[in-house]
Design a protein around this motif. Structure first.
Motif, PDB file in Angstrom:
ATOM      1  N   UNK A 194     -11.946  -7.118  16.079  1.00 18.66           N
ATOM      2  CA  UNK A 194     -12.094  -5.734  15.638  1.00 18.66           C
ATOM      3  C   UNK A 194     -10.805  -5.136  15.101  1.00 18.66           C
ATOM      4  N   UNK A 195      -9.866  -5.991  14.687  1.00 22.78           N
ATOM      5  CA  UNK A 195      -8.580  -5.487  14.186  1.00 22.78           C
ATOM      6  C   UNK A 195      -8.470  -5.631  12.675  1.00 22.78           C
ATOM      7  N   UNK A 196      -7.447  -4.974  12.123  1.00 19.71           N
ATOM      8  CA  UNK A 196      -7.216  -4.993  10.676  1.00 19.71           C
ATOM      9  C   UNK A 196      -6.153  -6.026  10.295  1.00 19.71           C
ATOM     10  N   UNK A 197      -6.269  -6.518   9.066  1.00 14.96           N
ATOM     11  CA  UNK A 197      -5.311  -7.505   8.567  1.00 14.96           C
ATOM     12  C   UNK A 197      -4.633  -6.965   7.309  1.00 14.96           C
ATOM     13  N   UNK A 198      -3.297  -7.140   7.255  1.00 13.27           N
ATOM     14  CA  UNK A 198      -2.537  -6.778   6.062  1.00 13.27           C
ATOM     15  C   UNK A 198      -2.071  -8.060   5.390  1.00 13.27           C
ATOM     16  N   UNK A 199      -2.475  -8.246   4.138  1.00 10.99           N
ATOM     17  CA  UNK A 199      -2.129  -9.459   3.390  1.00 10.99           C
ATOM     18  C   UNK A 199      -1.296  -9.061   2.183  1.00 10.99           C
ATOM     19  N   UNK A 200      -0.040  -9.485   2.185  1.00 12.83           N
ATOM     20  CA  UNK A 200       0.851  -9.135   1.078  1.00 12.83           C
ATOM     21  C   UNK A 200       0.978 -10.301   0.107  1.00 12.83           C
ATOM     22  N   UNK A 201       0.931  -9.984  -1.176  1.00 12.76           N
ATOM     23  CA  UNK A 201       1.085 -10.985  -2.236  1.00 12.76           C
ATOM     24  C   UNK A 201       2.167 -10.496  -3.191  1.00 12.76           C
ATOM     25  N   UNK A 202       2.858 -11.417  -3.880  1.00 10.40           N
ATOM     26  CA  UNK A 202       3.981 -10.974  -4.713  1.00 10.40           C
ATOM     27  C   UNK A 202       3.564 -10.156  -5.930  1.00 10.40           C
ATOM     28  N   UNK A 203       2.693 -10.668  -6.759  1.00 11.98           N
ATOM     29  CA  UNK A 203       2.269  -9.938  -7.959  1.00 11.98           C
ATOM     30  C   UNK A 203       0.818 -10.229  -8.163  1.00 11.98           C
ATOM     31  N   UNK A 204       0.007  -9.211  -8.012  1.00 15.86           N
ATOM     32  CA  UNK A 204      -1.420  -9.476  -7.980  1.00 15.86           C
ATOM     33  C   UNK A 204      -1.985  -9.786  -9.358  1.00 15.86           C
ATOM     34  N   UNK A 205      -1.321  -9.321 -10.429  1.00 15.39           N
ATOM     35  CA  UNK A 205      -1.922  -9.470 -11.759  1.00 15.39           C
ATOM     36  C   UNK A 205      -2.082 -10.916 -12.204  1.00 15.39           C
ATOM     37  N   UNK A 206      -1.203 -11.770 -11.732  1.00 15.19           N
ATOM     38  CA  UNK A 206      -1.359 -13.169 -12.118  1.00 15.19           C
ATOM     39  C   UNK A 206      -1.940 -14.012 -10.982  1.00 15.19           C
ATOM     40  N   UNK A 207      -2.104 -13.431  -9.832  1.00 18.37           N
ATOM     41  CA  UNK A 207      -2.665 -14.205  -8.731  1.00 18.37           C
ATOM     42  C   UNK A 207      -3.843 -13.482  -8.079  1.00 18.37           C
ATOM     43  N   UNK A 208      -4.896 -13.206  -8.872  1.00 20.54           N
ATOM     44  CA  UNK A 208      -6.058 -12.572  -8.267  1.00 20.54           C
ATOM     45  C   UNK A 208      -6.870 -13.595  -7.470  1.00 20.54           C
ATOM     46  N   UNK A 209      -6.409 -14.846  -7.528  1.00 23.04           N
ATOM     47  CA  UNK A 209      -7.121 -15.950  -6.899  1.00 23.04           C
ATOM     48  C   UNK A 209      -7.294 -15.709  -5.408  1.00 23.04           C
ATOM     49  N   UNK A 210      -6.206 -15.334  -4.755  1.00 20.90           N
ATOM     50  CA  UNK A 210      -6.240 -15.148  -3.310  1.00 20.90           C
ATOM     51  C   UNK A 210      -7.196 -14.015  -2.941  1.00 20.90           C
ATOM     52  N   UNK A 211      -7.110 -12.932  -3.698  1.00 19.40           N
ATOM     53  CA  UNK A 211      -7.984 -11.798  -3.447  1.00 19.40           C
ATOM     54  C   UNK A 211      -9.447 -12.228  -3.572  1.00 19.40           C
TER      55      UNK A 211
END
Length: 687
Positions: A194-211
């Motif tokens: 029941x907890x939240x997760x914060x996922x940081x990525x360097x630059x989302x515009x070229x790596x939408x893959x993870x999202x």
DNA sequence: AGCACGCCGACT
DNA sequence: GTCGGCGTGCTC
């Protein structure tokens, strides 16, 4: 007026942080509906000649005991206009995070607190605020979970029992080793609590893959993203959803480290070594470092993932502050590491910078109908244009840099200030018509490859052809559908996605990173080369990586040949230890600029002497020096480097010194006589 | 940071 | 005679 009589029932004063580079907070008379639990709420207050949204830091008795001696008397306070109650208050741990960032990076508290709130929520008169809910959910069936490799199982067996407390973990795994699957399993376990997760990525515009992978894996979980391409309105909604706890997963770039998350259970930092985590404007924070601090404070684990960890994190593993977790093998059992080759070009004749062997390699790729990538980290046609008769060079008028030849629109362009003009037909100085481009970039390499392989389908990918995300997606689709034989590109291609048909990666012009003035250049080069090498070869087809160099014996290349990242990092750290560089010393830097360099140097010399050296034996201040690029956009720049074996000593010194430079004024930034503008950066990445 | 106040140059 | 340059000072 009846209303104001009623308002005399006020019992409280509000201590409010304002978005200004001021070291102090401001007190206001509290509205009648105020209660002591309003700390963390936004409030509209009159400020100077206008109105602002501030953040309530404290609700104090109107006069008397609890108030600091220098606080204004009750009759000097203006009444606050209204407390905004559309959102729950910012959690106290969120306020601590911002205040810590402010003190560590020498920014004003208000500056740190309010930059962390989306601008949509910082307007005194909000444009009709849509219901701050609506987290988009794509409902589909959750896909089957892939089977875990032995390495992934081992890492998870280690991490999963430790989810209920702080730990810092460096997840070290080569490209394709399945770090993402580890993230997903961890996220799953934290969501189950029941907890939240914060996922940081360097630059989302070229790596939408993870999202995309996260939203696919958790189709029924509210996921929210926070980065520069999210519209203002959406950013406010997503921020609110995180604050209310409605959003269970937050994915975002560096600014997302400041997302308020009352039920935070895990922080993941993907590609932790990426310099994009460093903010270079305003408060110059490092999102990775703040994330680790935040995890510690919240008592939750933080996972830093990378195939090429930063030397800083590597040192934290060695000192025992971080725990190292390895993912040693590639996730597909049949996938092997690409074969690395160094091409020694010292005795070779090069054609437009390309050796015969390298061209032969590309020819073989064509014959086998496989894709090749030629990596050259320099865009444009040639880095400089010169006159063969008088020695004129294409200098930028406003910067201490050459202007770059661009062949497509026949222009000279400054890559620093953007100044652009047509390529002159003859030398501006002597009139000679024989102007020669020196060196080469992607455009020139593309041109010469078209001559060598007229039948090949060649595609260039750099920031000039892929300016927007849309453009990049079109190019990417072209590559994936195998409409391309040879790719020519910059580091833009190193990140991006998997290209299944790509088997060969050729690298030219890499040597520049070996002996650069910036001592962090080698680590960036190594990470880049490892990353681009990771593009080569997939499941069934082995990859080949060929690096053209005049320094094949260089330790960096030797480590690269053996895929030996740990050896490279150990070498880097040894060198840093010997040189007394970070992380074995703490640094801060004062940068200043003005029209005239003399004014800048005078200013730096003066502030350098503000406190005698013997009063701060643990902090060494170097002489002021002009910056490597002295002139940028018509302004001349210099800097002052501060170094100390002790982070605390440096902090203490800055806390004493910076207020002396301009008492009472802004801390991070300031103005000085002679049109000098200055600013401080703690833990600079470039110096 | 904004923004106001304040005293010296080239223009309708 | 004014518009406007940015130096200095303040914001509860």
């Amino acid at each position: 007026m009846q209303k104001s009589l009623e308002n005399q029932a006020v019992l409280w004063r509000l201590r409010v942080a304002i978005d200004a580079p001021l070291a102090v907070n401001f007190d206001y008379l509290a509205p009648a509906d105020t209660t002591p639990s309003d700390v963390g709420l936004r409030v509209v207050v009159p400020f100077g000649s206008g109105r602002r949204v501030g953040l309530i830091l404290a609700v104090l008795p109107l006069s008397g005991d609890g108030t600091a001696a220098d606080a204004p008397a009750a009759d000097q306070l203006k009444p606050a206009e209204s407390i905004l109650r559309d959102l729950p208050p910012m959690p106290v741990d969120w306020i601590s995070l911002c205040l810590f960032a402010a003190s560590y990076y020498q920014a004003a508290p208000g500056e740190a607190l309010l930059q962390a709130i989306p601008t949509g929520l910082r307007k005194p008169d909000p444009v009709k605020r849509r219901a701050l809910k609506a987290v988009s959910k794509i409902e589909h069936e959750a896909p089957m979970q892939p089977a875990l490799t032995a390495g992934q199982t081992a890492v998870l067996d280690d991490l999963l029992p430790r989810l209920n407390g702080y730990s810092a973990n460096l997840l070290f795994g080569i490209t394709g080793s399945g770090k993402t699957e580890v993230y997903l399993r961890l996220i799953e376990a934290v969501l189950a609590q029941g907890k939240q997760v914060l996922l940081l990525v360097p630059e989302i515009n070229l790596t939408p893959l993870l999202e995309a992978r996260v939203t696919q894996r958790f189709p029924h979980v509210p996921v929210v993203s926070l980065h520069s391409e999210v519209t203002e309105a959406a950013r406010a909604r997503h921020f609110a959803a995180a604050l209310t706890g409605e959003a269970h997963i937050v994915i975002g770039t560096r600014l997302a480290v400041f997302t308020p998350m009352p039920k935070l259970g895990l922080i993941i930092i993907d590609e932790e070594h990426d310099p994009a985590y460093k903010q270079l404007e305003g408060m110059r924070y490092h999102a990775r470092d703040l994330a680790v601090w935040r995890a510690h404070q919240a008592g939750v684990p933080v996972v830093l993932g990378s195939a090429t960890p930063s030397p800083e994190s590597w040192a934290n593993v060695q000192s025992g502050r971080y725990q190292r977790l390895d993912l040693p093998e590639r996730a597909h059992a049949d996938a092997v590491l690409p074969a690395m080759t160094l091409l020694d070009t010292r005795r070779m004749t090069l054609d437009e910078g390309l050796s015969a062997q390298l061209l032969e390699e590309l020819a073989q790729g064509l014959a086998a109908k496989e894709q090749s990538l030629l990596f050259i980290n320099r865009r444009g046609y040639a880095p400089v244009l010169t006159c063969t008769a008088c020695g004129w060079v294409s200098n930028c008028r406003r910067c201490a840099a050459h202007r770059v030849v661009h062949s497509l629109d026949r222009t000279l362009r400054c890559h620093h200030c953007g100044d652009t003009s047509p390529i002159p037909r003859q030398c501006p100085d002597c009139g000679n018509a024989d102007l020669r481009p020196l060196g080469r970039g992607t455009q020139r390499v593309e041109e010469s490859l078209r001559k060598h392989f007229p039948q090949a389908r060649i595609l260039r990918v750099d920031r000039d052809v892929a300016t927007t995300r849309k453009q990049w997606e079109v190019l990417e689709a072209q590559i994936r559908s195998q409409d391309v034989d040879i790719l020519v590109g910059t580091q833009m291609l190193a990140k991006g996605h998997d290209f299944p048909a790509l088997t060969r990666v050729c690298v030219v012009g890499a040597d520049a990173g070996l002996f650069a003035a910036d001592w962090r250049a080698p680590e960036r080069l190594f990470a880049q080369l490892m990353q681009v090498a990771g593009r080569a070869g997939r499941a069934d087809r082995p990859g080949r990586v060929i690096v053209q160099t005049e320094h094949p014996d260089h330790a960096l290349y030797q480590c690269l040949l053996r895929h030996d990242t740990p050896a490279f990092l150990d070498l880097e750290l040894t060198a840093r230890q010997q040189a007394g560089f970070p992380p074995y010393a703490a640094q801060a830097i004062v940068r200043a600029e003005a029209k005239q360099i003399d004014n800048v140097l005078d200013f730096l010399q003066r502030i350098r002497g503000l406190v005698p050296q013997e009063q701060h034996p643990e902090v060494f201040i170097y002489d002021p020096v002009p910056m490597r690029m002295v002139r940028l956009a018509g302004r001349e720049r210099a800097q002052l480097l501060l170094e100390s074996p002790s982070r605390i000593a440096l902090q203490n010194f800055l806390n004493q010194w910076l207020p002396m430079i301009s008492a009472g004024r802004g801390m991070t930034r300031g103005h000085a006589p002679g049109g000098v503008r200055w600013g401080v950066e703690v833990d600079p990445l470039e110096c």
